[in-house]
Design an enzyme around this catalytic site. Sequence first.
Site, PDB file in Angstrom:
ATOM      1  N   GLU A 193     -36.594 -68.836 -66.480  1.00 48.11           N
ATOM      2  CA  GLU A 193     -37.887 -69.497 -66.625  1.00 48.11           C
ATOM      3  C   GLU A 193     -38.079 -70.594 -65.560  1.00 48.11           C
ATOM      4  O   GLU A 193     -38.173 -71.780 -65.872  1.00 48.11           O
ATOM      5  CB  GLU A 193     -38.034 -70.041 -68.045  1.00 48.11           C
ATOM      6  N   PRO A 214     -36.040 -78.433 -65.601  1.00 49.87           N
ATOM      7  CA  PRO A 214     -35.413 -78.456 -66.938  1.00 49.87           C
ATOM      8  C   PRO A 214     -35.770 -77.243 -67.791  1.00 49.87           C
ATOM      9  O   PRO A 214     -36.872 -76.695 -67.707  1.00 49.87           O
ATOM     10  CB  PRO A 214     -35.972 -79.745 -67.555  1.00 49.87           C
ATOM     11  N   ASN A 215     -34.818 -76.841 -68.629  1.00 49.86           N
ATOM     12  CA  ASN A 215     -35.034 -75.758 -69.571  1.00 49.86           C
ATOM     13  C   ASN A 215     -34.190 -76.027 -70.809  1.00 49.86           C
ATOM     14  O   ASN A 215     -33.245 -76.823 -70.775  1.00 49.86           O
ATOM     15  CB  ASN A 215     -34.663 -74.410 -68.945  1.00 49.86           C
ATOM     16  N   SER A 216     -34.511 -75.356 -71.903  1.00 51.53           N
ATOM     17  CA  SER A 216     -33.790 -75.586 -73.163  1.00 51.53           C
ATOM     18  C   SER A 216     -32.347 -75.135 -73.091  1.00 51.53           C
ATOM     19  O   SER A 216     -31.502 -75.595 -73.866  1.00 51.53           O
ATOM     20  CB  SER A 216     -34.498 -74.858 -74.310  1.00 51.53           C
ATOM     21  N   HIS A 436     -39.196 -63.557 -85.224  1.00 55.60           N
ATOM     22  CA  HIS A 436     -37.808 -63.890 -85.527  1.00 55.60           C
ATOM     23  C   HIS A 436     -37.257 -64.794 -84.425  1.00 55.60           C
ATOM     24  O   HIS A 436     -36.845 -64.301 -83.369  1.00 55.60           O
ATOM     25  CB  HIS A 436     -36.941 -62.627 -85.598  1.00 55.60           C
ATOM     26  N   GLU A 437     -37.274 -66.080 -84.627  1.00 57.40           N
ATOM     27  CA  GLU A 437     -36.586 -66.985 -83.711  1.00 57.40           C
ATOM     28  C   GLU A 437     -35.146 -67.133 -84.198  1.00 57.40           C
ATOM     29  O   GLU A 437     -34.907 -67.394 -85.375  1.00 57.40           O
ATOM     30  CB  GLU A 437     -37.269 -68.344 -83.658  1.00 57.40           C
ATOM     31  N   GLU A 506     -36.616 -64.795 -74.177  1.00 55.83           N
ATOM     32  CA  GLU A 506     -35.375 -65.464 -73.759  1.00 55.83           C
ATOM     33  C   GLU A 506     -34.190 -64.507 -73.657  1.00 55.83           C
ATOM     34  O   GLU A 506     -33.052 -64.944 -73.500  1.00 55.83           O
ATOM     35  CB  GLU A 506     -35.001 -66.641 -74.673  1.00 55.83           C
ATOM     36  N   GLU A 524     -40.045 -61.352 -72.500  1.00 57.72           N
ATOM     37  CA  GLU A 524     -40.498 -62.531 -71.750  1.00 57.72           C
ATOM     38  C   GLU A 524     -39.618 -62.608 -70.505  1.00 57.72           C
ATOM     39  O   GLU A 524     -39.953 -62.086 -69.467  1.00 57.72           O
ATOM     40  CB  GLU A 524     -40.372 -63.779 -72.608  1.00 57.72           C
ATOM     41  N   GLU A 530     -46.773 -70.108 -71.317  1.00 61.13           N
ATOM     42  CA  GLU A 530     -46.452 -71.337 -72.035  1.00 61.13           C
ATOM     43  C   GLU A 530     -46.170 -72.499 -71.091  1.00 61.13           C
ATOM     44  O   GLU A 530     -46.447 -73.665 -71.419  1.00 61.13           O
ATOM     45  CB  GLU A 530     -45.265 -71.116 -72.973  1.00 61.13           C
TER      46      GLU A 530
END
Length: 731
Positions: A193, A214-216, A436-437, A506, A524, A530
């Site tokens: 991403e 930055p990313n999660s 579903h996360e 992800e 994705e 987003e």
Amino acid sequence: MITKRHITALLSCLILACSALAQELKSPDGQLKMNFRIADNGTPTYQLFYKGKEVIKPSKMGIELEGNTTKMEFGAEADIKQEQKDVKTSLYDRFSVASTSTNSFDETWQPVWGERKNIRNNYNELAVKLVQQETNREMVVRFRLFNDGLGFRYEFPQQKNLVYLTIKEERTQFAMTGDHTAFWIPGDYDTQEYDYTTSKLSEIRGLMKSAITPNSSQTVFSPTGVQTSLMMKSKDGLYINIHEAALVNYACMHLNLDDKNFVFESWLTPDADGTKGHLQAPAQTPWRTVMVSDDARNILASSLTLNLNEPCKIEDTSWIKPIKYVGVWWEMITGKSEWSYTNDLPSIQLGKTDYTKVKPHNRHGATTENVKHYIDFAAKNGFNAVLVEGWNVGWEDWFGNSKDYVFDFVTPYPDFNVKEIQDYAKSKGVEMIMHHETSGSVRNYERHLDTAYTFMKKYGYNAVKSGYVGDILPRGEYHYSQWINNHYQYAIEKAADYKIMVNAHEAVRPTGICRTYPNLIGNESARGTEYQAFGGSKPNHVTILPFTRLIGGPMDYTPGIFEMDCHNGSHVNATIANQLALYVTMYSPLQMAADFPENYERFPDAFQFIKDVAVDWDDTKYLEAEPGQYITVARKAKNSNNWFIGNVAGEKGHTANISLSFLDAGKKYIATIYADAKDADYKKNPQAYEVRKVVVTNKSKLVQKSVPAGGFAVSIIQVTDKNKLKGLKNL
């Protein structure tokens, strides 16, 4: 009906010219040539030419192993460990050619969904059986040369001296002929991403720090490491793309650049223990691919990645259907509402926390009332489905806490009535899409997968959007390692058993597996819409993605934003006309109208294109293309004579000059053109557009300007009633 011609050629000078140490393979049209040779030290090498120009300089091949490669007997662990010190770990040198075989293949097959109704799979093949004399180990290198590129992989037949392979690193090289222009994102084990950077290969090292945002979850591994699909352009006008196909039971491949010699070498994503994967012979790697052309449109039109995957393994595919949907998502991304239900709980424990005893914060988006509003909007405007995120308990502390039992995928919040919603949707002729996360907790998801899919089928959900935000659990695993790639594949195959379609976010970037499992209708795995709410994406982003991320399969990009100023203060770097065009330029059988219903109601004439545009196609024509600058695509709707055109422009804008010669001769069409207005500006005036209707035939030509980060979209509808043409001008 599939037609097939399958010929095995023992001796064919057109395909293979061989000597003791070198072989030559040509593409069916003769434009591409691959040379395979064993170097003096026994290292396999290959070289690629296009129309006489060198594309890949002589490049080394092979794999480096770790430790024991034979069967370990119980009770002999100490002896084996001692022997490991003396084991030859290279599968990259001291080889000789034991035998070669060639093959020609030509078929036409029909995908369940796709950019075209028929796909031709035509290649010449060379399989080289190599033997390492010191160890008596065998390895086969299989090459397939298509008219648009090369695919090759390593195969390990069943044998006594090579049984279990622990991979230390794959040593495949891609030696470039010069300092090409590259469209790249940082090599990362956990995310794709990123915005794309355009630079010379020699400039990657100096630009890497600024390219890493930055990313999660992110793990960058090298100052010159980049990800595939990597798009490049040489000084002499060759377009080159490096990727992989059929990524199954193997680690995702990145590319690490020797920026002094312009040589890329494969760099696999490691498992938690630092190794790069484990195989048991007989086994094979994914295909490594090199696409090349002197016309950028040919890269976009290539089916090479799909053709290197196995045919569909799902016998009954009648339940797999393209989807155009809306959903409760953008309002959460932009801060209008939230996934969670309450602020009263510092943490929650599933099965113990009683949500009926807490105070709701009244910002929850997935309420029965709000979802019914989206269902009404979908039914009114002809959308197939509604996606709802944040419907299930656990969102109060779901992210960043290394939490294993984070969701159960079946328990709704008190204000979301699953049965009532499903009954209401059914009464309106609308389907629901489950969310579903996993929060990266893969073990937890697999524990609940059967229960979750059973729950979905009970309430009529036929598609799921899965997510893997954050670091992976078990701890130490990465998003793209062999272990987690096997999980993604397991989830797809398990979903097929339940007749469920999957849209994985992800997850690892796609490599054409949707041919084998077409229930994988979307991914994705790139920087989607987003990020327009997270500070924006570069204006040229959508002119690069089709050359990179989409090479392996469709993307759930979630286009269609009409209000560019978000609730959280971010600005979408696009015009409305650009957003319309994305439904054509960003191919996917899964397309979302992502904005709020009320924003579409403000611009009903522009919204008409989103309602009209198809999501499945009989044919596709790439009319104009230059990576980073512009793309113009025409697609023919499935089982129809109607066409749709989309153009997106980068930061310089673009004036398209295209012929409509792909239309049927002797027929007339009404073309509705949605374009940037003269004063459109993606920063200051993004909602300025114009709509006009004209009569067109296959002799018509369209000249249309797109502003920076702008574009245009066209619907071309065949007309049989001449009365409908009254009052309209010819183009």
